[in-house]
Design a protein around this motif. Sequence first.
Motif, PDB file in Angstrom:
ATOM      1  N   ARG A   1       0.825  -1.215   0.000  1.00 50.24           N
ATOM      2  CA  ARG A   1       0.000   0.000   0.000  1.00 50.24           C
ATOM      3  C   ARG A   1       0.857   1.263   0.000  1.00 50.24           C
ATOM      4  O   ARG A   1       0.338   2.371   0.113  1.00 50.24           O
ATOM      5  CB  ARG A   1      -0.928   0.013   1.212  1.00 50.24           C
ATOM      6  CG  ARG A   1      -2.049  -1.033   1.151  1.00 50.24           C
ATOM      7  CD  ARG A   1      -2.851  -0.990   2.444  1.00 50.24           C
ATOM      8  NE  ARG A   1      -3.945  -1.951   2.441  1.00 50.24           N
ATOM      9  CZ  ARG A   1      -5.246  -1.629   2.506  1.00 50.24           C
ATOM     10  NH1 ARG A   1      -5.601  -0.346   2.555  1.00 50.24           N
ATOM     11  NH2 ARG A   1      -6.174  -2.555   2.513  1.00 50.24           N
ATOM     12  N   GLY A   2       2.177   1.088  -0.072  1.00 48.33           N
ATOM     13  CA  GLY A   2       3.061   2.251  -0.158  1.00 48.33           C
ATOM     14  C   GLY A   2       3.719   2.652   1.138  1.00 48.33           C
ATOM     15  O   GLY A   2       4.409   3.682   1.192  1.00 48.33           O
TER      16      GLY A   2
ATOM     17  N   LYS B   1      12.019   2.580  -1.632  1.00 47.33           N
ATOM     18  CA  LYS B   1      10.884   3.214  -0.964  1.00 47.33           C
ATOM     19  C   LYS B   1      10.188   2.281   0.021  1.00 47.33           C
ATOM     20  O   LYS B   1       9.366   2.732   0.840  1.00 47.33           O
ATOM     21  CB  LYS B   1       9.872   3.694  -2.002  1.00 47.33           C
ATOM     22  CG  LYS B   1       9.153   2.580  -2.738  1.00 47.33           C
ATOM     23  CD  LYS B   1       8.175   3.129  -3.764  1.00 47.33           C
ATOM     24  CE  LYS B   1       7.338   2.018  -4.413  1.00 47.33           C
ATOM     25  NZ  LYS B   1       8.162   0.994  -5.069  1.00 47.33           N
TER      26      LYS B   1
END
Length: 305
Positions: free
Chosen positions: A171-172, A220
């Motif tokens: 989901r980031g 990330k």
Amino acid sequence: MKILTVEDLVRKFSLKVLTGENKLKQQIKQSRSHRPGLEFVGHFDFFPTERVQILGRKEITYLHKLSIEERQMRIGNIVKYHPPCFIVTAGQEGLTYLTQYCLEEGIPLLCTNEPQPTSEFITNLDDYMLKTLAPAIAVHGVCINVYGMGILLRGNSGVGKSETAHTMIGRGHRLVADDIVVLKKLSPRTILGTHDGKTKEFLALRSIGLLNVVRLYGRKAFQDETRIALDIELTKWQKNSLNNELDHEAKYTEYMGVQIPHIEIQLQPGRDVAGLIEAAANNWLLKQQGYSAAEEFMQRLESDI
């Protein structure tokens, strides 16, 4: 608490050793550095002798303006207290007299290699020393960063902490630590969550195995540390134990004397646990801004009476 030495600073900040090569094992016990100012004019009532001493352009320029006799007296008055080391910021010249005194007293004299403002170097140095010397404990769980805030996921082995973290990455959000989470107390109100170094970037999933989240999902997907804002415990579903209350009574988990808001999320097939964690994070952020959905709802009810 980890032992911090002058040698650690040399390695971390790529410092040049001018004197005291045989004294680099000297321990550093204070997490803040000091710029001697009042001490150069003879005021020693509050001189923090156990701190790393920083000499920037301001201090070196002052010393250069003194006569030889006065300079020797000013420096001699400081070095006799034997601080762990002196660090001179890059760009300072004419340090022969300072080198001589540190050599005679066996004090490491270091110098930065990169041109950097003294204030900026001190900020980086103090940040490193604070985190290194901070009281720390290790807890079993998973640490993730959600919307910029740290969340500690706890629960019994096999309850699904790592699987939930994997969903959050999709989901980031970012993984900080899996299985062993190192908690560091930076202040009476601040707990930092990080990994133990060995498990860095790794996530262990049952039936799948060990994953390197950076290799799989990119940089990330991971970050080294995060400030813990929520302690979320994943538990097995208990029938009739959850009610649709407007607002739950605040609960806390204490780590090294710091209270962290605590939430329990019960697991059941079909429950969107990742979504609930995101909702909890957003709701916590709103409360920090002074907003309560329950209070607004009650105000609406009262306005209709």
